[in-house]
Design an enzyme around this catalytic site. Sequence first.
Site: not given
Length: 250
Positions: A112-114, A116, A200
């Site tokens: 999961l990106d930063q 999220t 996104r």
Amino acid sequence: MKRQPLLQLGRVTLDRLFSKLGIASRGTSQKWIREGRVRVNQKVIKNPDLWISWPSDSVSFDDQPLLEQKKRFFLFHKPKGFITTHSDEKNRKTIFDLLPKDLGFIHAVGRLDQATSGLLLLTNDSQLSSFLTDPINKIRRIYLVTVRGELSEEKSKRALLGVTDDGELLKCEEIKIQKSSKRETHLELTLVEGKNREIRRLLSALGHEVTRLRRIQYGPFQLEQLLPGEWKEIPISTLETMLKSKTGLT
């Protein structure tokens, strides 16, 4: 889900053996090997790329034989603002700053990106991780998403059919508009594979900026009542039954 022994008799590079056994990341194991802390058949080896046969070759670290680690699996509520790698050259906060050190070497199943938050699966079982992330298995991931502006039904249909971004087809499996206004739209969105920043990028290509993104389910595993930063362990003995019953895979 048909499982084989973690590493059958065969060839594998020395650094990869450490990660396959759930002992350390390849980067950490490469450091240890170059420091002369690893022996193969009683001989010090400083080449991480050496091919060995496992388990016929004996391998030790600091004079202790390498053994397969106990398999462990966790559900973790990743807070926004943390990254999922073990270390970061930009010195950003990682999820492993939040987790107890005595969990051993574990890695995130996908990422999961930063920005999220939500459900993140953690394990030291590389075979399980590969099964859960392989697109051929179509493991469902469900997200709650907020975007700027009003997302139309027409754009929802385009999200299902797919759009191209940087030569890559991006699409969702399901999309449900929960609430919509001219200011923002709330969605429930389902993916069956995890391309880099797919949600996104998909919604941006449709003209909508994501302002909030949270994963609430991955396969049969749900975020439920876990608070940000909290985790719980799922016994490996129950894991395969859950996957088989919920995914229909054997």
